[in-house]
Enzyme design. Structure first.
Site, PDB file in Angstrom:
ATOM      1  NE  ARG A 101       1.819  -7.632  -0.251  1.00  0.00           N
ATOM      2  CZ  ARG A 101       1.192  -6.603   0.547  1.00  0.00           C
ATOM      3  NH1 ARG A 101       0.369  -6.906   1.662  1.00  0.00           N
ATOM      4  NH2 ARG A 101       1.102  -5.570   0.050  1.00  0.00           N
ATOM      5  CG  HIS A 128       4.149  -1.675  -1.274  1.00  0.00           C
ATOM      6  ND1 HIS A 128       3.657  -2.313  -2.368  1.00  0.00           N
ATOM      7  CD2 HIS A 128       3.476  -1.485  -0.365  1.00  0.00           C
ATOM      8  CE1 HIS A 128       2.445  -2.607  -1.881  1.00  0.00           C
ATOM      9  NE2 HIS A 128       2.555  -2.087  -0.738  1.00  0.00           N
ATOM     10  CD  GLN A 131       0.638   1.968  -0.683  1.00  0.00           C
ATOM     11  OE1 GLN A 131       0.025   0.892  -0.538  1.00  0.00           O
ATOM     12  NE2 GLN A 131      -0.301   3.167  -0.758  1.00  0.00           N
ATOM     13  CG  ASP A 222       4.865   1.650   6.273  1.00  0.00           C
ATOM     14  OD1 ASP A 222       3.701   1.062   6.581  1.00  0.00           O
ATOM     15  OD2 ASP A 222       5.697   1.137   5.396  1.00  0.00           O
ATOM     16  CB  CYS A 261       1.163   2.550   2.353  1.00  0.00           C
ATOM     17  SG  CYS A 261       2.151   1.897   4.002  1.00  0.00           S
ATOM     18  NE  ARG A 289      -1.491  -0.750  -3.684  1.00  0.00           N
ATOM     19  CZ  ARG A 289      -1.267  -1.413  -2.978  1.00  0.00           C
ATOM     20  NH1 ARG A 289      -1.312  -1.273  -1.727  1.00  0.00           N
ATOM     21  NH2 ARG A 289      -0.871  -2.719  -3.417  1.00  0.00           N
TER      22      ARG A 289
HETATM   23  N1   CP Z   1      -0.888  -1.066   1.557  1.00  0.00           N
HETATM   24  C1   CP Z   1      -0.889  -2.248   1.291  1.00  0.00           C
HETATM   25  O1   CP Z   1       0.036  -2.972   0.874  1.00  0.00           O
HETATM   26  O2   CP Z   1      -1.828  -2.846   2.194  1.00  0.00           O
HETATM   27  P1   CP Z   1      -1.998  -4.558   2.381  1.00  0.00           P
HETATM   28  O3   CP Z   1      -0.745  -5.014   3.012  1.00  0.00           O
HETATM   29  O4   CP Z   1      -3.212  -4.733   3.045  1.00  0.00           O
HETATM   30  O5   CP Z   1      -1.995  -5.170   0.793  1.00  0.00           O
HETATM   31  N1  NVA Z   2       6.413  -1.676   5.282  1.00  0.00           N
HETATM   32  C1  NVA Z   2       5.001  -2.335   5.382  1.00  0.00           C
HETATM   33  C2  NVA Z   2       4.036  -2.002   4.160  1.00  0.00           C
HETATM   34  C3  NVA Z   2       2.730  -2.399   4.454  1.00  0.00           C
HETATM   35  C4  NVA Z   2       2.020  -2.275   3.227  1.00  0.00           C
HETATM   36  C5  NVA Z   2       5.385  -3.753   5.510  1.00  0.00           C
HETATM   37  O1  NVA Z   2       6.285  -4.270   4.644  1.00  0.00           O
HETATM   38  O2  NVA Z   2       4.874  -4.542   6.389  1.00  0.00           O
END
Ligand code: CP
Ligand code: NVA
Length: 316
Positions: A101, A128, A131, A222, A261, A289
């Site tokens: 990430r 993502h 997701q 989101d 999400c 997930r």
């Molecule tokens: N939806 C998602 O990726 O959640 P987190 O940021 O908690 O991993």
């Molecule tokens: N769009 C959001 C998704 C979090 C899972 C972010 O990038 O923070």
């Protein structure tokens, strides 16, 4: 054969449907997959916070007989103490895969270029994919099909919207992205999704018109401000408030499920009434997930275990 999963575009329509069918099989019969990733070690590295991603990879790997090693890089990020290339070369000495990430998609590209093991994107500024795979697993469970469904995303044209739109176009789901002017998804990715949708006979629409929710099967939202952007939510509230998923909007759309999400900002992009209501699939998505990612890791690390008996190949 797919080596990495950086944008999700590495997965063809057939690969995606195979992955979703495998995820369903692994969810229904975990006892058959307890040793699928035996002795496999996966590094999960994070330059940004996480609840769902960190836990679902860690617990998911344990369910397949493998294990995750958490690497917290939320301080200075990777590429500072040593180069991203050397980081990738070192991790490849011990790990069977790298789940990352990161702040920038470029970091994933560089990791993949120098790693000798698969690299999986667990969120970056542009995509993502894990997701989206969990979300389409949720839709498959709910509707028993993906082709011909209408999925409507409301809010910021961000990483999550990109991955939803691209996966929809790949599997043949009609996808409408409704965003305020100036917050649209990346135009090059919209065009890429529209090209894929020509093949799958789906439609990809981007608009600022809320009336486009009509006829939706599923609504999705989101956060209005993503990680890495430190703008306070209240600063964009006036721009986004009419794009909130609330009971009135759900009723007007005719949708039969609502997705998010998470993390959710209740009272901003979604109301608690909807998120805790009967149409919410938000926690099913979180649960999925784990299954979508386990199927993805199986395809990458033990593809022979990803082949299902013909009677089980049923994702549409
Ligand atoms: N939806 C998602 O990726 O959640 P987190 O940021 O908690 O991993
Ligand atoms: N769009 C959001 C998704 C979090 C899972 C972010 O990038 O923070």
């Amino acid at each position: 054969m797919m080596k990495h999963c950086l944008s999700g575009l590495e997965l063809s329509s057939a690969d995606t449907l195979q992955l979703l069918a495998l995820a369903q099989a692994q969810k229904a019969h975990p006892e058959n997959y307890q040793h699928t990733l035996a002795c496999k070690s996966v590094v999960t590295l994070f330059e940004k916070p996480s609840l769902r991603t960190r836990l679902s990879f860690d617990i998911g790997l344990q369910k397949l007989g493998g294990h995750a090693v958490y690497l917290n890089e939320q301080g200075q990020g990777i590429g500072v103490r040593e180069s991203v290339a050397d980081y990738a070369r070192n991790l490849s000495c011990w790990a069977d895969a790298i789940v990352a990430r990161v702040m920038s998609h470029n970091t994933l590209e560089e990791l993949a270029q120098h790693a000798s093991v698969p690299v999986v994107n667990s969120l970056c500024d542009r995509f993502h994919p894990c997701q989206a795979l969990a979300d389409f697993l949720t839709l498959q469970e709910q509707y028993g099909k993906l082709k011909g469904l209408k999925l409507v995303y409301l809010g910021d044209g961000n990483n999550v919207s990109h991955s939803l739109m691209l996966t929809a176009a790949t599997v043949g789901t009609d996808c409408t992205i409704i965003c305020p002017e100036g917050y649209e998804p990346d135009l090059a990715l919209v065009e890429q999704a529209q090209a894929l949708a020509k093949v799958s006979e789906a439609t990809i629409v981007v608009t600022d018109d809320i009336a486009a929710v009509a006829g939706a099967d599923a609504l999705y939202t989101d956060t209005w401000v993503s990680m890495g952007d430190d703008k306070p939510l209240n600063e964009v509230r006036d721009i986004f408030h009419s794009y909130q998923i609330n009971a009135q909007l759900v009723e007007h759309s005719g949708a039969t499920s609502v997705l998010h999400c998470q993390p959710a900002h209740r009272g901003y992009e979604i109301t608690s009434e909807v998120m805790d209501g009967p149409l919410s699939r938000c926690f099913q998505q979180a649960e999925n997930r784990l299954y979508a990612q386990n199927a993805l890791l199986t395809l990458l690390l033990n593809p022979t275990a990803a082949v299902l008996p013909e009677s089980m190949e049923k994702a549409s």
